[in-house]
Write a protein that holds these residues in place. Structure first.
Motif, PDB file in Angstrom:
ATOM      1  N   SER A   1       0.828  -1.197   0.000  1.00 37.99           N
ATOM      2  CA  SER A   1       0.000   0.000   0.000  1.00 37.99           C
ATOM      3  C   SER A   1       0.868   1.255   0.000  1.00 37.99           C
ATOM      4  N   PHE A   2       0.289   2.335  -0.469  1.00 44.13           N
ATOM      5  CA  PHE A   2       0.972   3.632  -0.474  1.00 44.13           C
ATOM      6  C   PHE A   2       1.352   4.022   0.948  1.00 44.13           C
ATOM      7  N   GLU A   3       0.458   3.761   1.907  1.00 42.81           N
ATOM      8  CA  GLU A   3       0.716   4.115   3.296  1.00 42.81           C
ATOM      9  C   GLU A   3       1.888   3.309   3.860  1.00 42.81           C
ATOM     10  N   TYR A   4       1.964   2.023   3.507  1.00 49.56           N
ATOM     11  CA  TYR A   4       3.085   1.201   3.965  1.00 49.56           C
ATOM     12  C   TYR A   4       4.403   1.739   3.406  1.00 49.56           C
ATOM     13  N   ILE A   5       4.380   2.108   2.130  1.00 50.26           N
ATOM     14  CA  ILE A   5       5.583   2.624   1.486  1.00 50.26           C
ATOM     15  C   ILE A   5       6.002   3.959   2.094  1.00 50.26           C
ATOM     16  N   LEU A   6       5.037   4.827   2.374  1.00 55.79           N
ATOM     17  CA  LEU A   6       5.365   6.106   3.009  1.00 55.79           C
ATOM     18  C   LEU A   6       6.010   5.895   4.379  1.00 55.79           C
ATOM     19  N   LYS A   7       5.490   4.940   5.143  1.00 54.71           N
ATOM     20  CA  LYS A   7       6.059   4.642   6.449  1.00 54.71           C
ATOM     21  C   LYS A   7       7.491   4.138   6.315  1.00 54.71           C
ATOM     22  N   ALA A   8       7.729   3.286   5.325  1.00 53.05           N
ATOM     23  CA  ALA A   8       9.084   2.771   5.101  1.00 53.05           C
ATOM     24  C   ALA A   8      10.035   3.894   4.719  1.00 53.05           C
ATOM     25  N   ILE A   9       9.559   4.838   3.917  1.00 51.63           N
ATOM     26  CA  ILE A   9      10.391   5.969   3.506  1.00 51.63           C
ATOM     27  C   ILE A   9      10.737   6.841   4.713  1.00 51.63           C
ATOM     28  N   GLU A  10       9.742   7.131   5.547  1.00 55.23           N
ATOM     29  CA  GLU A  10       9.987   7.965   6.728  1.00 55.23           C
ATOM     30  C   GLU A  10      10.997   7.298   7.657  1.00 55.23           C
ATOM     31  N   GLU A  11      10.880   6.000   7.823  1.00 61.34           N
ATOM     32  CA  GLU A  11      11.834   5.276   8.679  1.00 61.34           C
ATOM     33  C   GLU A  11      13.237   5.343   8.095  1.00 61.34           C
ATOM     34  N   ALA A  12      13.343   5.204   6.774  1.00 62.12           N
ATOM     35  CA  ALA A  12      14.652   5.257   6.128  1.00 62.12           C
ATOM     36  C   ALA A  12      15.260   6.662   6.218  1.00 62.12           C
ATOM     37  N   ILE A  13      14.428   7.686   6.058  1.00 63.14           N
ATOM     38  CA  ILE A  13      14.919   9.067   6.194  1.00 63.14           C
ATOM     39  C   ILE A  13      15.404   9.310   7.620  1.00 63.14           C
ATOM     40  N   HIS A  14      14.651   8.794   8.585  1.00 56.51           N
ATOM     41  CA  HIS A  14      15.016   8.963   9.993  1.00 56.51           C
ATOM     42  C   HIS A  14      16.362   8.316  10.305  1.00 56.51           C
ATOM     43  N   GLN A  15      16.707   7.280   9.561  1.00 52.81           N
ATOM     44  CA  GLN A  15      17.960   6.566   9.793  1.00 52.81           C
ATOM     45  C   GLN A  15      19.156   7.234   9.119  1.00 52.81           C
ATOM     46  N   LEU A  16      18.911   8.207   8.249  1.00 47.79           N
ATOM     47  CA  LEU A  16      20.017   8.928   7.627  1.00 47.79           C
ATOM     48  C   LEU A  16      20.779   9.714   8.694  1.00 47.79           C
ATOM     49  N   ARG A  17      22.088   9.724   8.578  1.00 48.03           N
ATOM     50  CA  ARG A  17      22.905  10.400   9.573  1.00 48.03           C
ATOM     51  C   ARG A  17      23.744  11.494   8.913  1.00 48.03           C
ATOM     52  N   PHE A  18      23.759  12.660   9.563  1.00 46.59           N
ATOM     53  CA  PHE A  18      24.568  13.782   9.097  1.00 46.59           C
ATOM     54  C   PHE A  18      25.388  14.274  10.285  1.00 46.59           C
ATOM     55  N   ASP A  19      26.416  13.494  10.614  1.00 44.16           N
ATOM     56  CA  ASP A  19      27.206  13.743  11.820  1.00 44.16           C
ATOM     57  C   ASP A  19      28.547  14.410  11.540  1.00 44.16           C
ATOM     58  N   ASP A  20      28.836  14.704  10.272  1.00 47.72           N
ATOM     59  CA  ASP A  20      30.116  15.316   9.938  1.00 47.72           C
ATOM     60  C   ASP A  20      30.148  16.779  10.364  1.00 47.72           C
TER      61      ASP A  20
END
Length: 326
Positions: free
Chosen positions: A3-22
Motif C-alpha cells: 500500500s501507499f501508506e506502507y511505502i510512506l512509512k518505510a520511507i519515513e523510517e529510512a529518512i530517519h535513519q540517515l545520519r549527518f554527523d560530519d
C-alpha cells in the motif's frame, strides 16, 4: 502489492535513519530541518511503487528513492531562495531561518548527498538509473531558467509554459517511476510507459499548484496564498490571463506590476488579479486541463505488460492528488 501508506512509512523510517554527523554541523542542520518538514514524499514513493510492480522486495530501490527525495528537497530549497519565498510547508524557509549563503551551500551539499544515494543503486541497473537521473537534473535546471526568464515576459504562450513545467516539475516524477521500474527489472517498453505516465501526472500536479496558489487554503497548501501573484510569477492562469484579457483588464493588470507596487497593498494586488481570473473563468479552464492530463496518465497505464490489478494502488494515489484541489 504494497500500500501507499506502507511505502510512506518505510520511507519515513529510512529518512530517519540517515545520519549527518560530519563537521561543521551548521552545514547539515538545514538538511535535517528540510527533510524533517515532511512533505508528500510522492517522488520516492513512486520509485518504490514502480519497483513493486515487478518485484516484491523493494528494499533494493530504497537508496535510489531517498536520493530522489533528497534531490527534490534540494530544488525546493534553492527555488525558495530564488523566489525569496518566506514559507514552505507552513515553516520558515531555510534562507529565512538561517541566511542566503547557508541556503546555497547546504543546498549544494544536498545535491551531492543525492548523488551518493543514487550511486548505491544495484550495479545491474546503476548506469541507466544514473544516466536518467543526471539528464533529469539538467532538465530541471533548464525548466528553472525558463521559469525565471518568463517572469520578464508578458507574451509567454500556453505551449511554452507547459514545456517549462514539464521540465521543472514533471520530469522528476517521470524519472522516479522509470527509475523504480528499471531497478525492478521492467522491460524498456514498460519503463517508457511509466515515464510518460509520470509526465502527465506531473503536468496535472503543477497545474494544481498554480490553481491552489490562488484558490487554496494556506493551512493545507503549506504556502502563502497569492505568492505567485505577488512575485508576478508566470502560472497557467496568468499566462491565459495575458492572452485573454480585455483592454480594461490589461490596464488593471498593469497597475499591479512590481514596478507599480506602491499603487496597491499586497492583499489588494492579490484581490485585483484574482478578480480578473474569476472574470475570465480561468479556474474552470485550469481544472479542465488538469483532468485532461490525468485522463492521459491513466490511459498510459493500460499499456503496461503487468496485470492491471497491480496498478490499482498507483491509480488510487493519483485520485488522492486530484482530491487535494477539492
Amino acid at each position: 502489492m504494497l500500500s501507499f501508506e506502507y511505502i510512506l512509512k518505510a520511507i519515513e523510517e529510512a529518512i530517519h535513519q540517515l545520519r549527518f554527523d560530519d563537521s561543521p554541523q551548521s552545514l547539515f542542520d538545514p538538511i535535517v530541518y528540510t527533510l524533517s518538514e515532511g512533505g508528500k514524499r510522492l517522488r520516492p514513493a513512486f520509485v518504490l511503487m514502480a519497483c513493486n510492480l515487478y518485484r516484491d522486495d523493494i528494499e533494493c530501490a530504497m537508496s535510489s528513492a531517498l536520493g530522489v527525495e533528497m534531490f527534490h528537497n534540494f530544488t525546493l530549497l534553492h527555488d525558495d531562495l530564488m523566489d525569496e519565498a518566506k514559507k514552505r510547508r507552513n515553516q520558515p524557509t531555510v534562507h529565512v531561518k538561517w541566511n542566503r549563503n547557508t541556503a546555497v551551500l547546504s543546498g549544494d551539499a544536498m545535491l551531492i548527498v543525492a548523488y551518493r544515494l543514487i550511486g548505491q543503486t544495484p550495479s545491474s541497473s546503476l548506469k541507466p538509473v544514473l544516466d536518467l537521473f543526471t539528464q533529469t537534473a539538467l532538465e530541471i535546471c533548464e525548466g528553472q531558467q525558463f521559469d525565471m526568464e518568463f517572469e520578464r515576459r508578458d507574451d509567454v504562450t500556453e505551449e511554452e509554459y507547459m514545456e517549462m513545467i514539464r521540465l521543472k516539475t514533471a520530469v522528476l516524477l517521470a524519472c522516479s517511476l522509470k527509475m523504480g521500474a528499471l531497478i525492478g527489472g521492467a522491460s524498456v517498453h514498460d519503463a517508457e510507459v511509466l515515464y510518460r505516465f509520470g509526465i502527465h501526472i506531473g503536468l496535472a500536479f503543477q497545474l494544481q499548484d498554480d490553481m491552489l496558489d490562488v484558490y487554496g487554503d494556506t493551512s493545507t497548501f503549506g504556502k502563502n496564498i497569492g505568492g505567485d501573484i505577488l512575485c508576478d510569477k508566470k502560472t497557467f492562469l496568468s499566462v491565459l490571463m495575458y492572452q485573454l484579457a480585455t483592454d480594461e483588464q490589461k490596464t488593471r493588470i498593469a497597475h499591479c506590476r512590481k514596478e507599480n507596487a506602491s499603487a496597491y497593498t499586497a492583499n489588494e494586488k492579490i484581490s485585483v488579479i484574482t478578480s480578473i481570473y474569476d472574470e475570465l473563468k480561468l479556474r474552470e479552464r485550469t481544472q479542465s486541463r488538469i483532468k485532461y492530463h490525468y485522463d492521459l496518465a491513466w490511459s498510459e497505464l493500460a499499456r503496461l505488460s503487468v496485470n492491471q490489478e497491480k496498478c490499482r494502488e498507483l491509480l488510487r494515489v493519483c485520485s488522492l492528488l486530484i482530491d487535494r484541489a477539492k
